[in-house]
Write an enzyme that holds these catalytic residues in place. Structure first.
Site, PDB file in Angstrom:
ATOM      1  N   SER A 109       0.817  -1.478   0.069  1.00  0.00           N
ATOM      2  CA  SER A 109      -0.043   0.474   0.059  1.00  0.00           C
ATOM      3  C   SER A 109       0.895   1.033   0.370  1.00  0.00           C
ATOM      4  CB  SER A 109      -0.733  -0.564   1.158  1.00  0.00           C
ATOM      5  OG  SER A 109      -1.861   0.827   0.772  1.00  0.00           O
ATOM      6  N   ASP A 164      10.236   4.872 -10.183  1.00  0.00           N
ATOM      7  CA  ASP A 164       9.557   5.121 -11.791  1.00  0.00           C
ATOM      8  C   ASP A 164      10.384   7.129 -11.763  1.00  0.00           C
ATOM      9  OD1 ASP A 164       8.040   3.435 -11.997  1.00  0.00           O
ATOM     10  OD2 ASP A 164       5.828   4.754 -11.842  1.00  0.00           O
ATOM     11  N   LYS A 209      -0.781  -3.983  -2.778  1.00  0.00           N
ATOM     12  CA  LYS A 209      -2.282  -3.281  -2.663  1.00  0.00           C
ATOM     13  C   LYS A 209      -2.601  -2.297  -3.379  1.00  0.00           C
ATOM     14  CE  LYS A 209      -5.247  -1.650   0.157  1.00  0.00           C
ATOM     15  NZ  LYS A 209      -5.288  -0.552   0.558  1.00  0.00           N
TER      16      LYS A 209
END
Lengths: 540, 543
Positions: free
Chosen positions: B317, B328, B342
């Protein structure tokens, strides 16, 4: 490989066990009458609707309201309705329209298909393959020319390799009137054979075996209780009575139950007019009592009832009634313990609800239902071997014998199927009986149905094992002799006879059935003791 | 270790469910179905299904064989009794949940990360007579309990004069909590001390730590471990970074292993510490929830130091959001095992009667557009949470990082460098499960009173430990104990040092001995190279 014959339509075993229904059909449920609900129930229902609206309005991805409310197909635990029913008991169930139609057909003892029994057999490369056990008489499968021992290699062009029996059975079933293409390989034909079979309504007999096992002694196996059970029993008994029936083995093993009305009618055959068979009541369901309709004049031969762990519901009612009135000696293992009455409600849009509305009690007052609190569905349905509570309520039969409530029917004589030894298991794993039978049948002609493997056959078997490099000591062979002879007989005869005949032969050879026959005098004694007991109490 | 025991197991689900909780009112939005998604169910479909439920409910209420408890059938009860609402939610996903009043209160407390009390983790311990007693598992660093001198292993005897015999540890915990500033009187029994020890402790606002550790693991190399994202996470991190002095940091290990997530805004703030102004951190979108993008707030202004993020299968999460953003943007090298996966946004819908619906309303995507959420269709809830998967997740949703590397979505964050988890061997497991080090620490300190800060168990201590094991019903051979000597030595050391000098002192030792941390330190040059490559790539593309 001891793969027991399996009915083609036996696709929904869980539902079957869960759907052992009381005979009552509730009226079609009509629209809202919220006034009937208590205020807390109403408040909670409102809360449910509020939450449902929040979910419908805000969920992250598109959702299917039917899945959210009814649960995914075949799920008995998730979805709003299954989730609610799971808080109640393991036998209350919701049926979407498709499942409900299947359930109704099932209760009528019908389904749409080709009408044959299939089982797992040994294929050409020593793998397990679906094989025709036998087509039912007059069925589309028989008319199309399918035969026992045909190996089913494709259904509608789809290979059956690696599929289990249930999957193959489901492929064979389908809507009425449609055509299914069955490709089989048959011994003696180099190429596969193709059959196009038109599916029709198949009526499965409720009684799948009834014959004279010895002069004067009948054997009947009731598979389930559907709409024609009593009619079939009446016919079977009439045929047997023509042979001077002097004793009956009534086999209710693996009978998951069915319609209460049929169970009452079946028990009524063996009891005297006015004897109580079963009663039930629930919070909103007034007590209802069921009595034997006729009388058993000329029908007081001794009876042994066979039960096992898969004997449930309606079958337990019959067993309980015959036991409580000392009419039959009960033999086998403690039965399943399913004593809840489900009323089937037809809901809007052809969905159905089987809701537990009452509990069953045997004539002596025993509750048949086993405890299910705190158990998962899986543990409840697979409880085999779980010990029953030590303290159980005691009840008395007509003859003053003690019986116990709260967990199925306890047999008068415990009979457990013998456990396999490691050696026995090895033989099965290597398909030893399968292969040996094939070899034996190809070299021995004129095998009769009373074939009994003697010492010569055992010597041959021993040589066979050595050739197959399956380790076997003399001790193994001596200790396992009974089992080995039984298996060889079974496999050899099923290679020779196949079809319905083997069904009868294997029942004749079943050690538990043989034991039941030998206990018939004890059953007779039981009944006469009871009569004396009742009479003596009547005098006082 | 025994310390973990008190972390209430029932809360794990709640922690999982906490990624980005947005509060909304109870307004009953009429079902509306925006155009995206295939063949959306019509309003009539929803009504029909609901009506069908109403019908069944009514029949059950009227005709069921025995009296029916309306709460139980609608809301369920406990883990085994499902109920209508949980049953419906389970058809959706594993993270949508209904909270009854007691679970809701617990969740609120957990999410706020603070309460008034003395600040220690307590847990049950079986006594000699077989009953359960309550012991101190760990006083939280800096807490009133820690300052008062309570130690792990102290047995709680009375609270405000009430005997704790016959109480379970939850009841004891309730007694310890109270209004801020009030005094609680506590007596404990400590091994090796005859008389019960008495403490008067003033209750304070206890903030559950979020940044567990922040220290220099090597000169110039900071180690930061964030165990959860709660209301204080960012403030704590800022404080810790100030304390360490960002100018002194030339490399950092950010440990997010075991971090099950928490608050979204805190995750965004934490990621912001390491990213440049205006970079995208995460976005989410759902059927009825418009796309929302979260950008760096503030942002890194000084030099970029190489950064390594450690993750494992329990990184979930909010922690995956941080990891995904740093990956990224090629800001950090990610090492460890694939994260949990999640990536669902849950919205809290408080209802009447202090209940709450936690509903998944959207899904998270990393800056490059990867969906973090792992597949949960046709997976049992047990298998889902225990990570039993048929195989590696499909390599779908290929995306490019700022530096032009290919990364994949749809199943957690895959590390750049996979290092398999080291499982404890059976001897080590046995020692840990039995709490042997914890119990030995108590016994050892009963006779030795204290250990120096640089304590290392010598042969005598090791022998003492071996002699102690039978009393724990642990039976290990000489060969086994020789084979695990380093493990045993380290764990005795960690136990004793953390008992006397606090949890962080003990953590420091375990971090220094952690192979993955050492691997990360070795890999810092690779993390530095990542930054160089990214800059070169972006320059080439004309940015």
């Amino acid at each position: 490989m001891k793969s027991s014959p399996r009915l083609v339509w036996f696709a929904l075993p869980t539902i079957l066990v869960c759907a052992l229904l009381g005979s009552m059909y509730g009226s079609r449920v009509e629209a809202t009458n919220e006034g009937l609900l208590q205020s807390s129930a109403r408040a909670n229902f409102k809360q449910f609707r509020r939450i449902y609206r929040l979910v419908a309005g805000n969920y992250a991805t598109p959702l299917d309201p039917d899945v959210a409310i009814f649960g995914p197909t075949n799920s008995m635990t998730v979805g709003a309705i299954p989730g609610m029913l799971r808080t109640l008991d393991p036998h209350s169930n919701f049926f979407d329209p498709k499942a409900f139609e299947a359930l109704q057909l099932d209760q009528e003892g019908r389904y749409y298909g080709v009408g044959m029994y299939i089982q797992l057999g040994l294929g050409p490369s020593n793998n397990l393959v679906p094989t025709v056990l036998y087509p039912l008489a007059g069925s589309p499968a028989m008319r199309a020319g399918l035969r026992p021992h045909d190996v089913i290699i494709r259904v509608d062009g789809k290979s059956t390799a690696g599929l289990n029996l249930t999957s193959v059975a489901n492929m064979l079933k389908g809507p009425k009137g449609t055509i299914v293409r069955v490709t089989v390989s048959r011994v003696g034909y180099p190429d596969p054979l193709h059959f196009s079979v038109r599916r029709a309504a198949i009526k499965e007999s409720s009684i799948d075996a009834s014959f004279m096992i010895q002069p004067g002694i009948g054997y009947i196996h009731i598979r389930d209780f559907d709409e024609t059970t009593n009619q079939e029993l009446t016919q079977a008994l009439a045929r047997m009575e023509a042979h001077h029936l002097g004793g009956l083995v009534l086999d209710l093993r693996d009978n998951p139950g069915g319609l209460l009305s049929e169970a009452v009618a079946v028990a009524g055959h063996f009891l005297q007019r006015g004897q109580l068979i079963v009663y039930h009541y629930g919070r909103s369901s007034p007590e209802q009592r069921y009595y034997a309709p006729g009388d058993d004049e000329g029908n007081n031969y001794p009876i042994v009832v066979l039960i096992n762990h898969n004997t449930a519901s309606a079958a337990e009612i019959v067993t309980g009634a015959l036991q409580d009135h000392d009419r039959a000696l009960v033999m086998g293992r403690t039965s399943f313990g399913k004593g809840l009455v489900q009323t089937v409600y037809l809901l809007n849009d052809d969905a159905g609800l089987a809701l537990t509305t009452a509990h069953y009690y045997t004539p002596s007052g025993r509750l048949i239902q086993r405890s299910y609190s705190g158990l998962s569905l899986y543990d409840y349905f697979n409880h085999d071997g779980t010990p029953l509570p030590v303290k159980r309520e005691v009840y008395y039969t007509d003859g003053g014998r003690k019986v116990y409530g709260g967990g199925g029917i306890t047999p008068d004589i415990v009979f457990k199927e013998p456990r396999l030894t490691e050696f026995d298991r090895q033989l099965l794993i290597h398909f030893a009986f399968f292969k040996f039978a094939r070899q034996y049948v190809s070299t021995h002609k004129d095998l009769a149905r009373n074939f009994e493997p003697g010492p010569g056959v055992l010597v041959e078997f021993k040589r066979f094992l050595a050739a197959q490099k399956i380790p076997a000591t003399d001790k193994d062979l001596v200790t396992g002799q009974d089992y080995i002879t039984g298996q060889i007989r079974q496999y050899v005869l099923s290679d020779v006879f196949g079809g319905q005949e083997i069904n009868q032969i294997s029942r004749e050879n079943d050690p538990m059935v043989q034991k039941a026959v030998s206990e018939l005098p004890a059953a007779e004694q039981l009944a006469s003791n009871a009569k004396r007991y009742v009479a003596s109490r009547g005098v006082n | 270790m025994k310390m973990m025991r008190a972390a209430c197991a029932a809360m794990i689900l709640l922690l999982f469910s906490a990624g980005g909780v947005l509060s909304q009112g109870t307004q009953e939005a009429a079902p509306q179905f925006p155009g995206h998604g295939q063949a959306p169910a019509s309003n009539a479909d929803y009504k029909k299904a609901a009506k069908q439920f109403g019908e069944v409910y009514r029949v059950v209420q009227q005709d069921y064989a025995t009296p029916v408890n309306p709460n139980r059938i609608i809301f369920g009860g406990g883990s085994t009794v499902i109920g209508a609402i949980p049953g419906a939610l389970r058809t959706l996903d594993p993270h949508s949940n209904f909270f009854d009043p007691s679970r809701y209160a617990l969740l609120k407390q957990q999410m706020e990360g603070k309460y008034f009390g003395v600040g220690m983790v307590i847990g049950p311990r079986p006594s000699k007579s077989g009953t359960m007693e309550t012991e101190v598992v760990q006083p939280l660093p800096g807490s009133p309990a820690f300052k008062a001198g309570l130690r792990p292993g102290d047995l709680i005897w009375t609270v405000d004069g009430k005997s704790t015999q016959r109480m379970d540890s939850t009841q004891v915990a309730d007694l310890l909590r109270g209004p801020e500033g009030t005094v609680v009187h506590l007596t404990v029994r400590r091994a090796g001390v005859k008389q019960p020890l008495a403490f008067d402790i003033t209750r304070q606002r206890i903030t559950r730590l979020s940044v567990d550790d922040a220290f220099m693991v090597r000169p110039g190399i900071a180690y930061i471990r964030i165990n959860t994202f709660n209301e204080v996470t960012n403030a704590q991190l800022s404080q810790d970074l100030d304390r360490l002095g960002e100018n002194n940091i030339h490399g950092m290990i950010l440990d997010l292993r075991g971090n099950l997530g928490g608050l979204l805004d805190q995750a965004v703030l934490v990621a912001s510490h390491f990213l440049r102004a205006h970079q995208l951190v995460v976005y989410h979108a759902g059927r009825s929830s418009p796309m929302e993008r979260y950008y760096v707030q503030g942002g890194e202004t000084g030099p970029e130091y190489p950064l390594i993020v450690l993750i494992d299968g329990d990184t979930a999460s909010a922690a995956e959001i941080v990891t995904g953003a740093l990956q990224d943007h090629d800001r950090a090298l990610v090492i460890g095992q694939r994260s949990f996966g999640k990536g669902l946004v849950q919205t809290e819908f408080p209802l009447s009667d202090n209940t709450m619906l936690l509903l998944v309303t959207a899904r998270y995507y990393t800056p490059s557009g990867r969906l973090i959420q792992r597949n949960y269709h046709d997976v049992s809830i047990y298998d889902y949470f225990n990570h039993y998967e048929p195989g590696p997740p499909p390599q779908t949703q290929a995306r490019l990082t700022d530096g032009g590397r290919v990364v994949y979505g749809g199943g957690g964050i895959a590390p750049d460098v996979t290092v398999p988890a080291v499982d404890l061997n059976s001897v080590q497991q046995e020692l840990v499960n039995r709490g042997a080090f914890f119990d030995f620490g108590r016994t050892y300190l009963a006779s030795h009173k204290t250990v120096p800060a640089d304590f290392v168990p010598d042969r005598k201590v090791m022998q003492e430990f071996k002699a102690f094991l039978p009393s724990e019903s642990v039976d290990i051979s000489d060969a086994q104990s020789r084979a695990n000597e380093a493990f045993i030595r380290d764990h005795i050391r960690i136990q004793l040092v953390s008992t006397i000098y606090g949890e962080e002192a003990g953590d420091k030792i375990s971090v220094e001995n952690d192979p993955l941390v050492n691997k990360a330190i070795e890999d810092l040059p690779r993390a530095a190279q990542l930054l160089v490559n990214r800059n070169r790539y972006m320059a080439l593309r004309g940015r």
